[in-house]
Write a protein that holds these residues in place. Structure first.
Motif, PDB file in Angstrom:
ATOM      1  N   ASP A 166      29.427  72.351  15.209  1.00 20.08           N
ATOM      2  CA  ASP A 166      30.111  71.755  16.363  1.00 20.08           C
ATOM      3  C   ASP A 166      29.575  70.362  16.685  1.00 20.08           C
ATOM      4  N   VAL A 167      30.326  69.355  16.266  1.00 22.58           N
ATOM      5  CA  VAL A 167      29.943  67.965  16.542  1.00 22.58           C
ATOM      6  C   VAL A 167      29.935  67.696  18.052  1.00 22.58           C
ATOM      7  N   GLY A 168      30.771  68.432  18.771  1.00 15.69           N
ATOM      8  CA  GLY A 168      30.841  68.283  20.228  1.00 15.69           C
ATOM      9  C   GLY A 168      29.537  68.622  20.927  1.00 15.69           C
ATOM     10  N   ALA A 169      28.677  69.397  20.252  1.00 21.27           N
ATOM     11  CA  ALA A 169      27.386  69.778  20.846  1.00 21.27           C
ATOM     12  C   ALA A 169      26.349  68.663  20.691  1.00 21.27           C
ATOM     13  N   LEU A 170      26.678  67.637  19.902  1.00 18.70           N
ATOM     14  CA  LEU A 170      25.706  66.558  19.665  1.00 18.70           C
ATOM     15  C   LEU A 170      25.815  65.456  20.703  1.00 18.70           C
ATOM     16  N   LYS A 171      24.668  65.018  21.197  1.00 19.80           N
ATOM     17  CA  LYS A 171      24.616  63.800  22.004  1.00 19.80           C
ATOM     18  C   LYS A 171      24.220  62.662  21.070  1.00 19.80           C
ATOM     19  N   PRO A 172      24.537  61.407  21.419  1.00 16.86           N
ATOM     20  CA  PRO A 172      24.055  60.303  20.591  1.00 16.86           C
ATOM     21  C   PRO A 172      22.531  60.394  20.435  1.00 16.86           C
ATOM     22  N   GLY A 173      22.050  60.214  19.210  1.00 17.12           N
ATOM     23  CA  GLY A 173      20.614  60.357  18.943  1.00 17.12           C
ATOM     24  C   GLY A 173      20.229  61.740  18.442  1.00 17.12           C
ATOM     25  N   GLN A 174      21.254  62.596  18.232  1.00 15.58           N
ATOM     26  CA  GLN A 174      20.998  63.939  17.694  1.00 15.58           C
ATOM     27  C   GLN A 174      21.646  64.104  16.331  1.00 15.58           C
ATOM     28  N   ALA A 175      21.064  65.001  15.537  1.00 16.91           N
ATOM     29  CA  ALA A 175      21.607  65.332  14.218  1.00 16.91           C
ATOM     30  C   ALA A 175      21.783  66.839  14.131  1.00 16.91           C
ATOM     31  N   GLN A 176      22.619  67.289  13.201  1.00 21.54           N
ATOM     32  CA  GLN A 176      22.756  68.725  12.972  1.00 21.54           C
ATOM     33  C   GLN A 176      22.980  68.990  11.489  1.00 21.54           C
ATOM     34  N   TYR A 177      22.539  70.172  11.081  1.00 16.68           N
ATOM     35  CA  TYR A 177      22.806  70.651   9.734  1.00 16.68           C
ATOM     36  C   TYR A 177      24.190  71.283   9.764  1.00 16.68           C
ATOM     37  N   SER A 178      25.000  71.001   8.749  1.00 22.57           N
ATOM     38  CA  SER A 178      26.379  71.485   8.736  1.00 22.57           C
ATOM     39  C   SER A 178      26.842  71.639   7.295  1.00 22.57           C
ATOM     40  N   ASP A 185      26.606  71.001   1.484  1.00 22.12           N
ATOM     41  CA  ASP A 185      25.970  71.056   2.796  1.00 22.12           C
ATOM     42  C   ASP A 185      25.625  69.620   3.169  1.00 22.12           C
ATOM     43  N   CYS A 186      25.459  69.367   4.445  1.00 25.16           N
ATOM     44  CA  CYS A 186      25.290  67.977   4.876  1.00 25.16           C
ATOM     45  C   CYS A 186      24.527  67.911   6.192  1.00 25.16           C
ATOM     46  N   LEU A 187      24.133  66.696   6.548  1.00 28.54           N
ATOM     47  CA  LEU A 187      23.618  66.427   7.887  1.00 28.54           C
ATOM     48  C   LEU A 187      24.629  65.539   8.588  1.00 28.54           C
ATOM     49  N   VAL A 188      24.827  65.769   9.878  1.00 31.52           N
ATOM     50  CA  VAL A 188      25.703  64.921  10.686  1.00 31.52           C
ATOM     51  C   VAL A 188      24.856  64.242  11.753  1.00 31.52           C
ATOM     52  N   TYR A 189      24.884  62.918  11.776  1.00 32.41           N
ATOM     53  CA  TYR A 189      24.160  62.124  12.772  1.00 32.41           C
ATOM     54  C   TYR A 189      25.170  61.522  13.736  1.00 32.41           C
ATOM     55  N   ARG A 190      24.894  61.673  15.039  1.00 38.20           N
ATOM     56  CA  ARG A 190      25.810  61.082  16.031  1.00 38.20           C
ATOM     57  C   ARG A 190      25.164  59.857  16.681  1.00 38.20           C
ATOM     58  N   PHE A 191      25.805  58.713  16.510  1.00 38.85           N
ATOM     59  CA  PHE A 191      25.412  57.461  17.164  1.00 38.85           C
ATOM     60  C   PHE A 191      26.360  57.232  18.340  1.00 38.85           C
ATOM     61  N   GLU A 192      26.066  56.208  19.153  1.00 36.05           N
ATOM     62  CA  GLU A 192      26.961  55.871  20.282  1.00 36.05           C
ATOM     63  C   GLU A 192      28.380  55.577  19.789  1.00 36.05           C
ATOM     64  N   ASP A 193      28.483  54.845  18.680  1.00 34.52           N
ATOM     65  CA  ASP A 193      29.779  54.297  18.266  1.00 34.52           C
ATOM     66  C   ASP A 193      30.270  54.803  16.912  1.00 34.52           C
ATOM     67  N   ARG A 194      29.528  55.750  16.309  1.00 37.21           N
ATOM     68  CA  ARG A 194      29.922  56.225  14.984  1.00 37.21           C
ATOM     69  C   ARG A 194      29.187  57.519  14.641  1.00 37.21           C
ATOM     70  N   LEU A 195      29.590  58.134  13.554  1.00 39.92           N
ATOM     71  CA  LEU A 195      28.883  59.289  13.004  1.00 39.92           C
ATOM     72  C   LEU A 195      28.496  58.964  11.569  1.00 39.92           C
ATOM     73  N   MET A 196      27.437  59.582  11.110  1.00 41.63           N
ATOM     74  CA  MET A 196      27.038  59.414   9.718  1.00 41.63           C
ATOM     75  C   MET A 196      26.859  60.797   9.103  1.00 41.63           C
ATOM     76  N   LEU A 197      27.472  61.007   7.923  1.00 42.19           N
ATOM     77  CA  LEU A 197      27.293  62.242   7.170  1.00 42.19           C
ATOM     78  C   LEU A 197      26.378  61.952   5.990  1.00 42.19           C
ATOM     79  N   VAL A 198      25.366  62.785   5.805  1.00 46.21           N
ATOM     80  CA  VAL A 198      24.446  62.623   4.671  1.00 46.21           C
ATOM     81  C   VAL A 198      24.681  63.796   3.728  1.00 46.21           C
ATOM     82  N   VAL A 199      25.002  63.456   2.473  1.00 45.27           N
ATOM     83  CA  VAL A 199      25.413  64.481   1.502  1.00 45.27           C
ATOM     84  C   VAL A 199      24.534  64.420   0.250  1.00 45.27           C
ATOM     85  N   ASN A 200      24.667  65.444  -0.592  1.00 46.55           N
ATOM     86  CA  ASN A 200      23.876  65.497  -1.816  1.00 46.55           C
ATOM     87  C   ASN A 200      24.360  64.490  -2.859  1.00 46.55           C
TER      88      ASN A 200
END
Length: 374
Positions: free
Chosen positions: A76-88, A100-115
């Motif tokens: 749930d990306v909605g559970a992230l505040k800016p400055g938080q990451a989650q495993y997804s 599998d990936c990490l999702v980072y939430r910034f003020e103005d964007r999101l970043m997905l980190v993948v294999n």
């Protein structure tokens, strides 16, 4: 056969005498002259640094960015505040792993980190779901360097190199700041089961960062070999071995990253709702071999009452546990600690026993539901 790509630190690894191997489309250091066991122990006891610049990074911006990432990932990306990451995870329509990936939430964007090995298929899978969404997608993998600073002394080492209060960064949170004069995202995440940080920087700045972190009295350089033994002991699954396009998060023991009721129709939702209702038929388990001097490697057959039920997904002898361990899928009835089964080790059946995961207690800062690092 394509020529493997190189990270910005390739020359440094070669100079340090690293054994280089192809991995995920890159030429990567598997170990340095001190060897895998010494690097593994450095991370468990002190601090090690990994070049993980081969990982992929996708940036999602625009007005629909949160809704779009809600649709292409299962947490749930909605559970992230800016400055938080989650495993997804990024899933197929069948609810199985694209990655599998990490999702980072910034003020103005999101970043997905993948294999690394999945950058191209992940990108294709995500772009195909863009449809009418008002988002801008950028693959910034080649412009981004990534170092993982892992171990009980990681915080102390990093604190000497930055004015950022790294001790105050909670697990699965990140801040932006300068480390050794280099602009970074400093993320309290990792893939070793130890406390530590991942530092995202511009590819061109990665070398300066490495030199500030690695050296006598600082961090030990560590390769993919130690990364693998550390993550296996911590019970973290590896895409391509423990999880793949034939496996769902529920089967892999990752049900906590699936948010069925997050209010977004994410890819794989219907299939996972059905599986949750019906129950899984098999589960990912940890095991140890009961016979001395026998090691179960990836791909070896796994047998119950003479019938093959799976293969060894991950398997090796690891330095901290100091015995042959691994992971495989077993039918639910046999997937409890103490469950007995056999592994075909070069034509002979070796006795194995299910053990609880993780093999080594994780020492990440807080064990709130943040999950595994990368």
């Amino acid at each position: 056969m394509e020529t493997p790509k190189r990270t910005p630190l390739h020359k440094i690894h070669v100079t340090l005498g690293a054994k280089m191997v192809p991995f995920g489309g890159y030429e990567m250091p598997v170990s340095y002259p001190s060897g895998i066991a010494a690097e593994h122990r450095a991370v468990r006891e002190r601090v090690g640094v990994f070049d993980v610049s081969h990982m992929g990074e996708f940036e999602v911006s625009g007005p629909d960015r949160n809704a779009f990432v809600q649709r292409v990932t299962c947490n749930d990306v909605g559970a992230l505040k800016p400055g938080q990451a989650q495993y997804s995870a990024i899933l197929t329509d069948q609810g199985t792993f694209v990655d599998d990936c990490l999702v980072y939430r910034f003020e103005d964007r999101l970043m997905l980190v993948v294999n690394a090995a999945n950058i191209a298929p992940d990108w294709g899978h995500i772009v195909a779901q863009k449809r009418g969404a008002n988002v801008r997608l950028r693959d910034i993998s080649d412009q981004t360097g990534l170092l993982a600073v892992q171990g009980p002394a990681a915080e102390t080492l990093l604190a000497q190199l930055t004015a950022v209060g790294v001790a105050m960064i909670p697990y699965y949170h990140f801040v932006q700041g300068m480390v050794a004069g280099v602009q970074c995202f400093i993320s309290r995440t990792g893939y070793t089961g130890e406390d530590g940080f991942e530092l995202y920087a511009r590819a061109a700045d990665t070398e300066a960062l490495w030199h500030a972190l690695v050296g006598a009295g600082r961090a030990e350089p560590c390769g993919l070999g130690a990364r693998d033994t550390l993550r296996l002991e911590a019970g973290y699954p590896l895409y391509g071995s423990d999880i793949d396009a034939g496996v769902t998060p529920y089967e892999a023991g990752l049900g906590w990253i699936v948010k069925l009721d997050k209010g977004a129709d994410f890819t794989g939702l219907a299939a996972l709702k059905r599986q949750k209702l019906e129950g899984v038929k098999r589960r990912l388990v940890g095991f140890k071999l009961l016979e001395p001097k026998v090691v179960a490697r990836h791909g070896y057959g796994v047998y119950l009452d003479g019938t093959q039920v799976d293969v060894v997904r991950s398997g090796t002898v690891t330095p901290t546990v100091n015995c042959a361990i691994g992971m495989t899928y077993l039918p639910v009835a046999q997937a409890k600690p103490g469950g007995a089964f056999a592994i075909d080790v070069r034509g002979k059946r070796a006795a194995a026993e299910v053990v609880a995961l993780p093999f080594v207690a994780r020492r990440t800062k807080t064990m709130v539901e943040g999950g595994k690092g990368r």
